[in-house]
Write a protein that holds these residues in place. Structure first.
Motif, PDB file in Angstrom:
ATOM      1  N   ARG A 236      58.160 -10.867  53.214  1.00  0.00           N
ATOM      2  CA  ARG A 236      57.609 -11.845  53.685  1.00  0.00           C
ATOM      3  C   ARG A 236      57.455 -13.160  53.179  1.00  0.00           C
ATOM      4  O   ARG A 236      57.270 -14.401  53.899  1.00  0.00           O
ATOM      5  N   ASP A 249      49.781 -10.580  58.337  1.00  0.00           N
ATOM      6  CA  ASP A 249      50.178 -10.959  56.931  1.00  0.00           C
ATOM      7  C   ASP A 249      49.278 -11.662  56.566  1.00  0.00           C
ATOM      8  O   ASP A 249      49.334 -13.390  56.776  1.00  0.00           O
ATOM      9  N   GLN A 264      50.425  -6.508  57.234  1.00  0.00           N
ATOM     10  CA  GLN A 264      52.367  -6.986  58.214  1.00  0.00           C
ATOM     11  C   GLN A 264      52.650  -6.374  58.930  1.00  0.00           C
ATOM     12  O   GLN A 264      52.490  -4.513  58.516  1.00  0.00           O
TER      13      GLN A 264
END
Length: 303
Positions: A236, A249, A264
């Protein structure tokens, strides 16, 4: 107890909000209780919860000693992909927390494993994380391995260090990639302001993510991501660092949730390791979940 030393970068923020934002394990209400107890000071003087920060203000927080927690086995269904006397591999659903933590005292993977495995879990990570060798985020789905004894745990932990335990994820990132593949080699550490987040930081720990494009769609790219290291939120953070945060996200990308996504768009698709008892390679794969394959972008024509 050694106090935590926090430094405010900006002024005007309420102290309870500032302390809760800087200390990962604290909620705002818990920060308020510490302020009421005089456990938050500056220059040796207790601070009030409605006081506000000033730029460069140094705050000391004295956290209480952790209290013993009894983890209760719970009969929670598990999607077991592989199991023997040494290891168990689970296909974790979105929304399941891996181990108990503030705000999530039960209903976790650990609660489910304790019921499923009984006393057959490694004790190396202590009472809160029995058997847990690595973690995946609550809103990330897919394969996670747990050890049933200490010998297996030590062997798997060593494989994490030397990269023989390999994890491959599939993700959908926002935007288009010019290249078909690449590597992000950027160290990751705690975010300097928001302590609940991670960030690329030259002083952080080494972090390497290899990626390749699986499909290109309008406004998004379907990726395969292979971890060489295993830092918190690594994929991420690295994708956001490239300017392509993961779809859905709300921590590292757009704040507005994506319909149909709990978080996400990230799934731990494949796992490879050497069996801790036999030394033979074990390769496992789980399918993409329905919430992933049902995304509208996959119904569009590929560019």
């Amino acid at each position: 107890m050694t106090p935590l030393i926090l430094t405010a970068q900006e002024g005007g923020e309420r102290l309870d909000a500032f302390v809760a934002g800087q200390v990962e394990e604290l909620t705002r209400s818990a920060a308020q209780r510490l302020l009421e107890q005089g456990a938050v000071t500056s220059g040796g003087k207790p601070l009030k919860k409605n006081a506000k920060t000033t730029p460069g203000m140094v705050v000391e927080v004295l956290l209480p000693d952790p209290q013993p927690v009894e983890i209760v086995p719970q009969n929670i269904p598990l999607d077991v992909v592989y199991e023997d006397s040494d290891v168990i591999v689970i296909n974790k659903p979105v929304g399941m927390v891996v181990h108990p933590a503030p705000g999530h005292p039960d209903g976790t993977l650990v609660n489910a494993l304790l019921y499923h495995c009984g006393d057959s879990l490694s004790g190396i990570n202590g009472e809160l994380r029995p058997g847990i060798v690595h973690r995946i985020d609550r809103d990330t789905s897919g394969l996670i391995i747990a050890a049933k004894n200490d010998r297996a745990h030590l062997a798997l932990a060593a494989q994490l260090q030397d990269h023989t335990l390999a994890r491959v994820y599939e993700a959908v990132a926002v935007g288009g990639f010019k290249e078909d593949s690449g590597t992000v080699n950027a160290p990751i550490g705690r975010h300097p302001v928001d302590r609940k987040k991670m960030a690329v930081d030259p002083k952080g720990r080494a972090a390497v993510t290899h990626w390749r494009v699986l499909g290109r769609y309008s406004g998004c790219t379907h990726l395969e991501c292979r971890l060489e290291t295993g830092r918190t939120h690594q994929i991420r953070v690295h994708m956001a660092y490239l300017g392509h945060p993961l779809l859905g996200d709300t921590v590292y990308g757009a704040k507005k949730p994506v319909p149909g996504l709990a978080g996400q768009c990230l799934h731990a698709r494949r796992l490879r390791f050497l069996h801790p008892a036999t030394g033979q390679p074990v390769e496992l794969e789980c399918p993409l979940p329905q919430w992933f394959v049902n995304l509208p972008i996959f119904r569009q024509n590929q560019n």
